[in-house]
Design an enzyme around this catalytic site. Structure first.
Site, mmCIF file in Angstrom:
data_model
loop_
_atom_site.group_PDB
_atom_site.id
_atom_site.type_symbol
_atom_site.label_atom_id
_atom_site.label_comp_id
_atom_site.label_asym_id
_atom_site.label_seq_id
_atom_site.Cartn_x
_atom_site.Cartn_y
_atom_site.Cartn_z
ATOM 1 N N LEU A 129 -7.361 -19.699 -27.962
ATOM 2 C CA LEU A 129 -8.068 -19.014 -28.892
ATOM 3 C C LEU A 129 -9.474 -19.986 -29.896
ATOM 4 C CD1 LEU A 129 -5.864 -16.779 -30.199
ATOM 5 C CD2 LEU A 129 -7.419 -16.164 -28.824
ATOM 6 N N GLY A 130 -8.465 -22.263 -29.954
ATOM 7 C CA GLY A 130 -9.044 -22.696 -30.517
ATOM 8 C C GLY A 130 -8.597 -23.807 -30.566
ATOM 9 N N GLY A 172 -7.433 -26.970 -33.653
ATOM 10 C CA GLY A 172 -8.391 -27.962 -35.020
ATOM 11 C C GLY A 172 -6.910 -28.249 -35.331
ATOM 12 N N GLY A 173 -7.363 -29.168 -36.174
ATOM 13 C CA GLY A 173 -6.467 -30.341 -37.063
ATOM 14 C C GLY A 173 -4.740 -30.418 -36.371
ATOM 15 N N GLY A 196 -4.003 -28.341 -34.318
ATOM 16 C CA GLY A 196 -3.257 -28.384 -32.943
ATOM 17 C C GLY A 196 -4.549 -26.868 -32.549
ATOM 18 N N PRO A 197 -3.666 -26.683 -31.082
ATOM 19 C CA PRO A 197 -4.597 -25.323 -30.742
ATOM 20 C C PRO A 197 -3.610 -23.590 -31.257
ATOM 21 C CG PRO A 197 -2.480 -26.402 -29.294
ATOM 22 C CD PRO A 197 -3.165 -27.257 -30.435
ATOM 23 N N VAL A 198 -4.479 -23.329 -31.018
ATOM 24 C CA VAL A 198 -3.855 -22.163 -30.960
ATOM 25 C C VAL A 198 -4.401 -20.243 -29.843
ATOM 26 C CG1 VAL A 198 -4.268 -19.704 -32.970
ATOM 27 C CG2 VAL A 198 -5.076 -22.172 -33.638
ATOM 28 N N LYS A 202 0.363 -20.525 -33.518
ATOM 29 C CA LYS A 202 -0.515 -21.901 -34.001
ATOM 30 C C LYS A 202 0.484 -22.964 -33.812
ATOM 31 C CE LYS A 202 -2.581 -23.833 -38.137
ATOM 32 N NZ LYS A 202 -2.797 -23.506 -39.614
ATOM 33 N N ASP A 229 -9.297 -25.811 -48.088
ATOM 34 C CA ASP A 229 -10.044 -25.939 -46.473
ATOM 35 C C ASP A 229 -10.142 -25.073 -46.746
ATOM 36 O OD1 ASP A 229 -10.922 -27.512 -44.657
ATOM 37 O OD2 ASP A 229 -8.944 -27.460 -43.940
#
Length: 818
Positions: free
Chosen positions: A511-512, A514-515, A517-519, A533, A630
């Site tokens: 799905l995407g 981030g810092g 890791g992948p989701v 996650k 955040d």
């Protein structure tokens, strides 16, 4: 005949009306100078010879108070550079302005009211025989005795918050008396604020920023170019600087290289220093240089005998030959081995350093570096030495004793310093340091792997023979939150279960990233959709953030918070399992021209209200107060019905009792959403989240991304653009064009208003989320916002700055003057 009479009557009436109007129009008078037989009243002004500066009575922003000020005559918006009666404002309750500035017979400028009571007076103590007061093109008001070369008093000797070209900062080295820049109380009140900017003459002189009597920032000592730690290369393209050091006093000033450069330097109400240059092409002030820029600028943040380096994960590090005094970084470091105090002692060379605090130093301007080392060896308490002047080679000598404080590694500038160590510590060379570093990393990895494996094995034993349909029964984890034990029920999953649910973590299911890791999107055997996650090995977050997120979110129950279903620990894998949000994150909609059409105004207002309620729950209604740290659009997930849910609690902090703020030496978050007090000082509170919320609100209303928006005409980011439009009463121009058919103007304007209230520069000025929710519901009046934090397009820092983010928006920004 009748027609002529009516025409004549009309002319007479018109002339009479015109005379009446002229009677009511205030007459503005401009003067070149003032003598004892004259005075300056309201609507009368002093103007410098070429019309560069203007001085007179005026109010500031919307305040009813009246001040005698100096400002640039032809620059808009009006920029005030000096205020005479900053602590004694004039009140005008009757509507009749009877106060005036006059020059006494002895040459003393004073401000008096209608009863001739003195409101303000200068500190002129000398009697002048033939005094006259004049405003110069430098912005300096002077009292002269016959000629401009015979000045007896000048406003430049009593700075406000602004240092103009030609104005001199000075300190008496015998008495310690000094003038200083003193910040305004706030942007609308010129009264003396908390922060001052001055030269400290103890030891070798250096610049300090103080908050009251407490030193908060040290800009450094003079190294021949500028104050160490501040990049001077670009500055010398526009300015020339003068630093004079005598036995009696120290003086510093700057001048532009040519008359076309209009510049000012000031200290803000929050303790920042900012240098501006006027851009004639855009007719705006361009922020040229600003600071402090990062955590290492906080005075002595790492304690004695240490190096502060924002490029390191742990920014505080002991110097070679020293070890931590305690587990607290601010306690500094102490020697591992005592010095031999003879020729066996050696010196370790450090390069690109901001030199330590020089207030306890000894210096000699004539020595060379070789002589400097010999001088240091003569005294067993000498801990370090360096060149005093690096402008034309290296000359002069400066020596520190016992301990050094407030030293840091620089990126763009800095100089060499030699630290004294015992002979037995000289093996701590570069190669040995690298070997120790590698060994430490390998040891840490081994310990981490052993710990994770042990935890995995314990979990395996607990869940053995208790598995049901590929899902484990809940187990209890304990967290010592504020020293109180509590049980947290969280379901654990087999790694194979999660791998199967995501088709072995297929890229198609991704799905995407981030810092963290992948989701991935996953589907359990029972058909339930989940979001997986997975911690990346390269993640800036680690075991602590993983544990943090599990603990904080496990027992949170609110419709506007994402729900954590379970976790998985397998060997070095750490995985969180969430409820699946089919519409993914908010940023995928509002920043996409096509998808943004789905978000009509009612949906956007619903999302803003939902985020506000979720934050209110975290700050006030949950069992412990939680600060997210955040908050951004990519961390706002949307369910099937476009209900917003706050996610990603890896960087969150919880507080018990009445605590609601803290400080950190590791600034984490995402550039564009962090408030100034957190990005610079490391200070965070619930008001940090409020600032982030304000940015999100402006992004939702405008459809523009704060990190990427730039208005080239005015050199503004999204926050600055919103503030400019608000100030000019053009808020409607901020609204996303795709909303024209659905927007409810009153609600949109209210959201812009609330957004600006939330991004105000001072944390204390920002509303609590409880007030925001009431404002959203129309249950509380909206005060006027003050200037926002990070108002200009970019803050150009005099130091390097590294920002860590919890998403792939990680940025390492080396900020420098342009």
């Amino acid at each position: 005949m009748a027609r002529r009479t009516r025409t004549y009557d009309n002319v007479v009436a018109h002339l009479l009306f015109s005379n009446i109007m002229i009677f009511f129009i205030p007459i503005v008078i401009s003067l070149r100078s003032l003598t004892p037989d004259k005075s300056i009243n309201y609507n009368e002004f002093l103007v410098s010879e070429t019309g560069k500066f203007k001085a007179g009575f005026t109010n500031i922003e919307t305040s009813p108070n009246i001040y005698f000020c100096i400002w640039y005559k032809n620059l808009n918006p009006r920029t005030i550079v000096w205020v005479a009666n900053r602590d004694t404002p004039l009140q005008n309750s009757t509507g009749v302005f009877k106060f005036k500035l006059k020059l006494t017979d002895t040459g003393n400028p004073v401000i008096v009211d209608g009863s001739e009571n003195t409101i303000w007076f200068s500190n002129a103590s000398t009697v002048v025989e033939n005094p006259s007061l004049l405003l110069l093109d430098s912005g300096n008001i002077v009292v002269q005795n016959g000629s401009v070369n015979d000045v007896w008093w000048q406003s430049f000797d009593y700075p406000g918050d602004t240092l103009l070209p030609g104005m001199i900062l000075r300190t008496d080295r015998i008495t310690g008396a000094h003038n200083s820049l003193i910040s305004w109380k706030n942007t609308g009140d010129p009264a003396r604020g908390e922060f001052s900017y001055h030269i400290d003459s103890n030891g070798f002189p250096q610049l300090f920023i103080s908050k009251g009597s407490v030193l908060v920032y040290r800009l450094g000592s003079w190294n021949g170019f500028f104050f160490t730690g501040i990049p001077w290369e670009t500055l010398y393209s526009y300015f020339k600087f003068s630093f004079e050091l005598t036995e009696e006093q120290v003086r510093f000033k700057y001048e532009p290289l040519n008359d076309t450069i209009v510049s000012r330097y000031l200290i803000t109400p929050t303790g920042f220093v900012q240098r501006y240059i006027w851009l004639y092409t855009t007719e705006t002030w361009q922020l040229f240089l600003a600071g402090p820029g990062d955590q290492c600028e906080n005075y002595n943040i790492c304690g004695a005998n240490s190096d502060c380096n924002v490029g390191n994960q742990e920014i505080c590090k002991c110097l070679i030959g020293f070890a931590p005094k305690s587990s607290n970084d601010s306690d500094g470091c102490v020697r591992k081995v005592k010095l031999d105090c003879d020729d066996r002692d050696g010196f370790v060379k450090y390069t690109k350093m901001k030199l330590p605090d020089t207030s306890e130093s000894w210096f000699d301007e004539k020595m060379n570096l070789v002589e400097c080392e010999k001088q240091c060896r003569k005294n067993c308490s000498c801990i370090a030495y360096a060149s005093l002047n690096i402008r034309n080679g290296e000359s002069g000598c400066i020596i520190w004793f016992n301990n050094i404080t407030d030293m840091r590694t620089e990126i763009f500038v800095g100089q060499e310093i030699y630290i004294r160590v015992a002979a037995s510590e000289l093996g701590s060379s570069t190669n040995n340091t690298k070997k120790k570093l590698i060994a430490g990393i390998l040891l840490g990895i081994g310990i981490l792997f052993l710990g994770i494996t042990t935890v995995g094995y314990v979990i395996f034993l607990k869940r053995k023979n208790l598995q049901k349909s590929g899902r484990d029964t809940p187990i209890n984890h304990e967290d010592n939150m504020n020293h109180e034990k509590e049980n947290i029920d969280i379901s654990t999953f087999h790694f194979s279960t999660i791998a199967n649910a995501t088709d072995q973590f297929s890229q198609i299911k991704k799905l995407g990233e981030g810092g963290y890791g992948p989701v991935y999107k996953g589907v359990l055997a029972n058909g339930r959709e989940i979001a997986v996650k997975r911690l990346s090995i390269k993640s800036v977050q680690g075991p602590q953030e993983f544990q943090n997120e599990v603990i904080l979110i496990a027992n949170l129950q609110h419709r506007n918070l994402v729900k954590l279903i379970g976790c998985c620990i397998h060997n070095d894998e750490r995985i969180l399992i969430y409820e699946y949000m089919p519409n993914r994150s908010l940023d995928k909609f509002i920043f996409d021209r096509t998808k943004s059409q789905v978000l009509d105004w009612n949906t956007r207002f619903h999302i803003i209200s939902g985020i506000a309620r979720g934050l209110l729950y975290l700050h006030q209604d949950s069992r412990v107060r939680i600060i997210h740290r955040d908050l951004k659009t990519s961390n706002i997930l949307l369910d099937n019905d476009m209900n917003p849910k706050i996610s990603d609690f890896g960087l969150a902090r919880a507080f018990g009792g009445d605590h609601d703020e803290a400080n950190t030496v590791r600034v984490v978050g995402t550039h564009g959403y962090m408030p100034p007090e957190y990005a610079v000082y490391g200070s965070f509170s619930v008001k940090s989240d409020v600032f982030s919320f304000g940015v999100i609100v402006l992004e939702i209303v405008s459809g523009r991304k704060s990190r990427e928006f730039f208005n080239p005409e005015h050199n503004l980011n999204l926050i600055g653009q919103a503030w400019r439009l608000w100030s000019e009463d053009k808020q409607l121009e901020l609204i996303d064009e795709s909303l024209k058919g659905s927007v409810i103007m009153d609600e949109a304007l209210k959201c812009i208003h609330i957004g600006l209230l939330c991004v105000q520069d001072r944390a204390d000025d920002r509303p609590e989320m409880s007030s925001v929710v009431l404002m959203m519901n129309g249950e509380r009046a909206l005060p006027n916002p003050r200037q926002p934090g990070f108002y200009p397009h970019e803050v150009v820092s005099y130091s390097s700055k590294q920002e860590l983010s919890s998403t792939n928006e990680i940025s390492i920004s080396m900020l420098h003057p342009r």
